[in-house]
Design a protein around this motif. Structure first.
Motif, mmCIF file in Angstrom:
data_model
loop_
_atom_site.group_PDB
_atom_site.id
_atom_site.type_symbol
_atom_site.label_atom_id
_atom_site.label_comp_id
_atom_site.label_asym_id
_atom_site.label_seq_id
_atom_site.Cartn_x
_atom_site.Cartn_y
_atom_site.Cartn_z
ATOM 1 N N ASP A 31 0.814 -1.222 0.000
ATOM 2 C CA ASP A 31 0.000 0.000 0.000
ATOM 3 C C ASP A 31 0.848 1.272 0.000
ATOM 4 O OD1 ASP A 31 -2.380 -1.537 2.254
ATOM 5 O OD2 ASP A 31 -2.374 -1.450 0.058
ATOM 6 N N TRP A 32 2.148 1.116 -0.098
ATOM 7 C CA TRP A 32 3.070 2.236 0.037
ATOM 8 C C TRP A 32 3.771 2.515 -1.280
ATOM 9 C CZ3 TRP A 32 4.992 3.933 5.185
ATOM 10 C CH2 TRP A 32 4.234 3.407 6.221
ATOM 11 N N ALA A 33 3.996 3.778 -1.561
ATOM 12 C CA ALA A 33 4.952 4.120 -2.600
ATOM 13 C C ALA A 33 6.355 3.881 -2.047
ATOM 14 C CB ALA A 33 4.799 5.578 -3.012
ATOM 15 N N MET A 34 7.252 3.471 -2.931
ATOM 16 C CA MET A 34 8.636 3.241 -2.533
ATOM 17 C C MET A 34 9.550 4.106 -3.375
ATOM 18 S SD MET A 34 8.338 1.070 -0.101
ATOM 19 C CE MET A 34 10.058 0.591 0.134
ATOM 20 N N GLY A 35 10.622 4.568 -2.769
ATOM 21 C CA GLY A 35 11.518 5.454 -3.497
ATOM 22 C C GLY A 35 12.969 5.173 -3.210
ATOM 23 N N TRP A 36 13.804 5.788 -4.028
ATOM 24 C CA TRP A 36 15.246 5.729 -3.839
ATOM 25 C C TRP A 36 15.798 7.158 -3.802
ATOM 26 C CZ3 TRP A 36 17.940 1.362 -2.811
ATOM 27 C CH2 TRP A 36 17.330 0.138 -3.086
ATOM 28 N N CYS A 96 16.849 3.477 0.414
ATOM 29 C CA CYS A 96 15.473 3.092 0.115
ATOM 30 C C CYS A 96 14.548 3.859 1.057
ATOM 31 C CB CYS A 96 15.348 1.582 0.337
ATOM 32 S SG CYS A 96 13.729 0.887 0.093
ATOM 33 N N ALA A 97 13.366 4.194 0.571
ATOM 34 C CA ALA A 97 12.437 4.964 1.379
ATOM 35 C C ALA A 97 11.008 4.521 1.104
ATOM 36 C CB ALA A 97 12.583 6.453 1.081
ATOM 37 N N ALA A 98 10.159 4.715 2.092
ATOM 38 C CA ALA A 98 8.757 4.346 1.966
ATOM 39 C C ALA A 98 7.874 5.541 2.293
ATOM 40 C CB ALA A 98 8.422 3.178 2.893
ATOM 41 N N ASP A 99 6.829 5.700 1.521
ATOM 42 C CA ASP A 99 5.879 6.802 1.691
ATOM 43 C C ASP A 99 4.480 6.206 1.777
ATOM 44 O OD1 ASP A 99 4.989 9.713 -0.366
ATOM 45 O OD2 ASP A 99 4.356 9.089 1.631
ATOM 46 N N SER A 100 3.770 6.510 2.847
ATOM 47 C CA SER A 100 2.436 5.941 3.027
ATOM 48 C C SER A 100 1.434 6.462 2.000
ATOM 49 C CB SER A 100 1.922 6.214 4.441
ATOM 50 O OG SER A 100 1.929 7.600 4.702
ATOM 51 N N ASN A 101 1.772 7.573 1.336
ATOM 52 C CA ASN A 101 0.955 8.040 0.221
ATOM 53 C C ASN A 101 1.283 7.181 -0.991
ATOM 54 O OD1 ASN A 101 0.233 9.529 -2.229
ATOM 55 N ND2 ASN A 101 -0.321 11.179 -0.830
#
Length: 123
Positions: A31-36, A96-101
């Motif tokens: 359910d999360w967007a993931m980023g770098w 690595c990063a996670a965004d609940s949006n």
């Protein structure tokens, strides 16, 4: 509490490739967007790219477009960063990063960070 663990960093010559992985634990990333993000020596951390929660869209900064690809496998709770045609200026720690949006637009900041993996590109 979601924990993110990156792997796959190392030393590579210019023009080479690396594939970074980020495995999440303590929660599901579906359910999360993931980023770098990345941080070069002496510079601030910068956004590299992101992927929507369902993997339907990715966003990449201009300086990596055509060279880097982001993908994810929600069944494995894992996100990937494929880096091709690496340049010495790509050297740095990759996070690595996670965004609940879930959109991937990264408009509201980061909820969780990994500890980073070092990528060194030699000329």
């Amino acid at each position: 509490q979601v924990q993110l663990q990156e792997s796959g960093g190392g030393v590579v010559q210019a023009g080479g490739s690396l594939r970074l992985s980020c495995v999440a634990s303590g929660g599901t990333i579906s359910d999360w967007a993931m980023g770098w993000f990345r941080q070069a020596p002496g510079k601030e951390r910068e956004f590299v790219g992101s992927i929507r929660s369902d993997g339907s869209r990715t966003y990449l900064e201009d300086f990596v477009k055509g060279r880097f690809t982001i993908s994810r496998d929600n069944a494995k709770n894992t996100v990937y960063l494929q880096m091709d045609n690496l340049k010495p200026e790509d050297t740095g720690f990759y996070y690595c990063a996670a965004d609940s949006n879930p959109t991937g637009l990264w408009a509201y900041g980061t909820d969780y960070w990994g500890k980073g993996t070092l990528v060194t590109v030699s000329s």
